[in-house]
Motif scaffolding. Sequence first.
Motif, short mmCIF file in Angstrom:
data_model
loop_
_atom_site.label_atom_id
_atom_site.label_comp_id
_atom_site.label_asym_id
_atom_site.label_seq_id
_atom_site.Cartn_x
_atom_site.Cartn_y
_atom_site.Cartn_z
N VAL A 191 0.85 -1.19 0.00
CA VAL A 191 0.00 0.00 0.00
C VAL A 191 0.88 1.24 0.00
N THR A 192 0.72 2.10 -1.00
CA THR A 192 1.46 3.36 -1.00
C THR A 192 0.63 4.43 -0.31
N GLY A 193 1.32 5.48 0.15
CA GLY A 193 0.62 6.52 0.88
C GLY A 193 0.11 6.01 2.20
N PRO A 196 -7.41 1.88 2.73
CA PRO A 196 -7.08 0.52 2.30
C PRO A 196 -6.41 -0.26 3.42
N LEU A 197 -5.50 0.37 4.16
CA LEU A 197 -4.80 -0.35 5.22
C LEU A 197 -5.75 -0.81 6.31
N ALA A 198 -6.65 0.07 6.73
CA ALA A 198 -7.61 -0.32 7.77
C ALA A 198 -8.48 -1.47 7.30
N ALA A 199 -8.90 -1.42 6.05
CA ALA A 199 -9.73 -2.50 5.52
C ALA A 199 -8.98 -3.82 5.50
N LEU A 200 -7.72 -3.77 5.09
CA LEU A 200 -6.96 -4.99 4.93
C LEU A 200 -6.56 -5.60 6.27
N CYS A 239 -2.12 -1.69 -3.63
CA CYS A 239 -3.04 -0.56 -3.45
C CYS A 239 -2.21 0.69 -3.73
N SER A 240 -2.25 1.17 -4.94
CA SER A 240 -1.47 2.33 -5.33
C SER A 240 -2.29 3.57 -4.99
N ASN A 241 -2.01 4.10 -3.81
CA ASN A 241 -2.93 5.02 -3.18
C ASN A 241 -2.38 6.43 -2.99
N VAL A 279 -4.37 -4.92 -8.81
CA VAL A 279 -3.90 -3.56 -8.56
C VAL A 279 -5.13 -2.68 -8.39
N VAL A 280 -5.21 -1.98 -7.26
CA VAL A 280 -6.29 -1.03 -7.03
C VAL A 280 -5.67 0.36 -6.94
N VAL A 281 -6.02 1.22 -7.87
CA VAL A 281 -5.45 2.56 -7.97
C VAL A 281 -6.46 3.58 -7.43
N THR A 282 -5.99 4.45 -6.56
CA THR A 282 -6.87 5.50 -6.03
C THR A 282 -6.83 6.72 -6.93
N SER A 283 -7.97 7.06 -7.48
CA SER A 283 -8.12 8.26 -8.29
C SER A 283 -8.96 9.26 -7.50
#
Length: 296
Positions: A19-21, A34-38, A105-107, A177-181
């Motif tokens: 997870v980035t960010g 994303p981190l809390a969810a995972l 998770c490219s966040n 890959v899940v990208v945050t837009s």
Amino acid sequence: MSSLRIEQLFSVKGHVAAVTGGCSGLGCARTPSPLAALTDARVFMVYGLSLPTDPIEETVAKLNAIGQPYSGSAIGIPCDVSDKDSIAQAATQISSRETQLDLLCSNAGIRRDPPVACDVLKAPLAELQASLWSARPGDWADTFAVNSTAHYFLSVALLPLLAAAAEMGQHEGRGAVVVTSSCASMHNATNIDLTSHAASKAATDHLVRLLAAKFSRFYVRVAGINPGFVPSSMNPVGEEGNIFSALFDKVPAKRPGNEADIAGAVLYLASRAGSYVNGVSLCIDGGRVLLANGQE
């Protein structure tokens, strides 16, 4: 009819995620993240890829405390996502520990508003021009470097690990890959100038489709999420004087987004439940885009 139970459909137990960010904004466990969810979903390992200046140790300690009841754990890896060499080094560190990566998770993201602010919906022409012209070229370059280009290089650097996970998981959810837009990519009906931010996010939305097509032979899925008004360090929703406060009543949901809204989307895309979703972006904005685009 499938015999899978609901908890199996959305389970990411035993998955490995990067997870980035991970130390601020949407990536942090203190926000809709994303981190809390995972970690709540019993992730085996979460890697927080963050800027070297971020409070990595503090965040990792909190994540480990959250994940302890579920045998989850976290490791922090400093990474400047705007730097290709730094991304390569982070990928090497992950590869030295793991043989596969179930989720990227490219966040990470940034926003750089013009130094001279104005209400773009009401300002006279001269005032509007002055505000727009005050934008710094370097801010545009930095915005695209983090909000768009970083997603590309991160995904490519970690592709072998993602492909290994997809093959191991028999193409039923792993290796995603899940990208945050942002929903700003779909409109710009706000009272401040978000042009560089919105443009970079629009590029990110198309990047999701481009990467999904390029990775399709290995069924490394690429999907995006487009949050609306969600509390973060970038957007202090709920604070007095917030620049978006006047727009909240224009959201059909009549509230900002929260942790469950983001976590649910990430879990769906990262799990067996979303394993047939590829190359698309999910807008999680409470209906804001509908009204922003005049579709009342």
